[in-house]
Design a protein around this motif. Structure first.
Motif, short mmCIF file in Angstrom:
data_model
loop_
_atom_site.label_atom_id
_atom_site.label_comp_id
_atom_site.label_asym_id
_atom_site.label_seq_id
_atom_site.Cartn_x
_atom_site.Cartn_y
_atom_site.Cartn_z
N GLY A 1 43.68 50.06 2.10
CA GLY A 1 43.83 49.03 2.72
C GLY A 1 43.06 49.51 4.14
O GLY A 1 43.26 48.78 5.33
N ASN A 2 42.62 50.80 4.23
CA ASN A 2 41.96 51.23 5.54
C ASN A 2 42.96 51.33 6.64
O ASN A 2 42.58 50.98 7.96
CB ASN A 2 40.68 50.48 6.02
N GLY A 3 44.06 51.67 6.33
CA GLY A 3 45.07 51.67 7.22
C GLY A 3 45.73 53.03 7.53
O GLY A 3 45.58 53.81 7.01
N ARG A 4 47.18 53.05 8.37
CA ARG A 4 47.83 54.19 8.44
C ARG A 4 48.94 54.27 7.62
O ARG A 4 49.51 53.05 7.21
CB ARG A 4 48.09 54.38 9.90
N ILE A 5 49.46 55.38 7.18
CA ILE A 5 50.84 55.53 6.56
C ILE A 5 51.88 56.41 7.49
O ILE A 5 51.37 57.35 8.01
CB ILE A 5 50.55 56.21 5.21
N PHE A 6 53.00 56.05 7.46
CA PHE A 6 54.00 56.68 8.24
C PHE A 6 55.30 56.71 7.37
O PHE A 6 55.75 55.80 6.93
CB PHE A 6 54.46 55.97 9.52
N PHE A 7 55.82 57.88 7.07
CA PHE A 7 57.14 58.21 6.68
C PHE A 7 58.06 58.69 7.60
O PHE A 7 57.63 59.66 8.35
CB PHE A 7 56.86 59.27 5.38
N ASN A 8 59.17 58.39 7.36
CA ASN A 8 60.23 58.83 8.37
C ASN A 8 61.72 58.56 7.66
O ASN A 8 61.99 57.46 7.37
CB ASN A 8 60.27 58.09 9.76
N ALA A 9 62.12 59.44 7.56
CA ALA A 9 63.70 59.62 7.04
C ALA A 9 64.75 59.22 7.96
O ALA A 9 65.95 58.89 7.58
CB ALA A 9 64.05 60.97 6.38
N ASP A 10 64.31 59.31 9.19
CA ASP A 10 65.17 58.86 10.21
C ASP A 10 64.93 57.41 10.63
O ASP A 10 64.12 57.24 11.42
CB ASP A 10 64.90 60.07 11.54
#
Length: 307
Positions: free
Chosen positions: A203-212
């Motif tokens: 999708g030509n986007g960004r990815i963020f992972f956050n367990a908090d």
């Protein structure tokens, strides 16, 4: 003591396009990064696809709030950051998509209603069908007459189901200049993390992972600011020098005849500009001012090729 200096240089990942809108650096710069209301062709239509599955009803560790409530706050803050001319639709998803309006709504006259709706999304059980949510988002965004379209997909990285034919769907969206970013609750090691990474990549986007989960509102804000305040114009533009250069240097300068693109910004009061764009915006391309005993300069175009 003598003052130091700071320079910010342009590019697709600088100024507002790089998420610097609202940062601690912004007050130092001689230019501001808001998007003026008259620039309608730079408006964004955004769909916020929200996981409202059963796992969202759990209390977030270290808080007295549910994961859903924190995601709701994130969506609400995203809407608060959007400009009056931007369009937005909220699409809670479990095993089906449940859009909260029949079409993306203009933020200006509907801001309070949209913020209230975002804060009222509740967990309804089941899992999140990502493909179903993306299909509905694209169906609602494809007809919007704006300069850019964007989807924020919020999903539990351990419970993101139903890949579907997402590869072809995302290919169609990207072809029509719609981007997709993902906010994954959890870590990049969770069972469905690779699937979410692939959605953002395609999708030509960004990815963020956050367990908090406490940081969810900030992630929504950062992503929205990067998209809705982003104004990197990727068309070549001529460069016009101004007398302001004489405030900075004794010798004249031969400016480039044109640059391949630039970050649209606005000169702050008491700042000076040494070059402006030759397009309809006559926007600053080189600006500077004094801060304390030093100086800050902004060069709004890239200093290398391919932005």
């Amino acid at each position: 003591a003598q003052g130091g200096g700071l320079a910010m240089v342009g590019g697709k990942f600088s100024f507002a396009s790089g998420g610097w809108f609202g940062s601690s650096v912004e007050p130092l710069l001689p230019v501001s990064m808001e998007l003026k209301q008259e620039h309608r062709k730079l408006a964004v239509a955004m769909a916020i696809v929200m996981d409202r599955s059963g796992s969202m009803a759990m209390t977030a560790p270290g808080t007295n709030q549910t994961k859903m409530a924190l995601a709701d706050e994130g969506a609400a803050r995203a809407i608060e950051l959007l400009g009056d001319n931007d369009l937005v639709v909220l699409i809670p998803v479990d095993s089906a998509a449940h859009p909260l309006s029949d079409a993306p709504l203009a933020v200006g006259p509907n801001r309070a209603k949209l913020v209230a709706a975002a804060r009222s999304v509740a967990s309804e059980g089941g899992g999140i069908f990502c493909y179903t949510g993306l299909v509905k988002a694209w169906d609602m965004l494809k007809k919007t007459p704006v300069g850019q379209r964007h989807v924020i997909l919020f999903a539990d990285a351990a419970d993101a189901e139903e890949p579907g034919d997402y590869e072809n769907l995302l290919a169609e969206m990207v072809k029509e200049k719609c981007t997709v970013s993902v906010i994954g609750l959890g870590s990049d090691q969770d069972p469905d993390a690779d699937f979410l990474k692939d959605i953002a990549k395609r999708g030509n986007g960004r990815i963020f992972f956050n367990a908090d989960a406490k940081e969810l509102p900030a992630l929504f804000e950062m992503e929205t600011a990067t998209i809705a305040r982003s104004a990197f114009l990727d068309e070549p533009v001529t460069v016009k020098g101004t007398p302001g250069w004489a405030e900075l240097a004794a010798a004249p300068i031969d400016w480039l005849p044109q640059v391949e693109g630039y970050n649209l910004t606005y000169l702050k009061p008491n700042a000076s500009q040494a070059a402006v764009s030759g397009d309809e915006y006559a926007a600053p391309l080189v600006a500077f001012w004094r801060r304390g005993t030093g100086r800050v300069a902004s060069v709004m175009f890239p200093l290398g090729g391919d932005y």
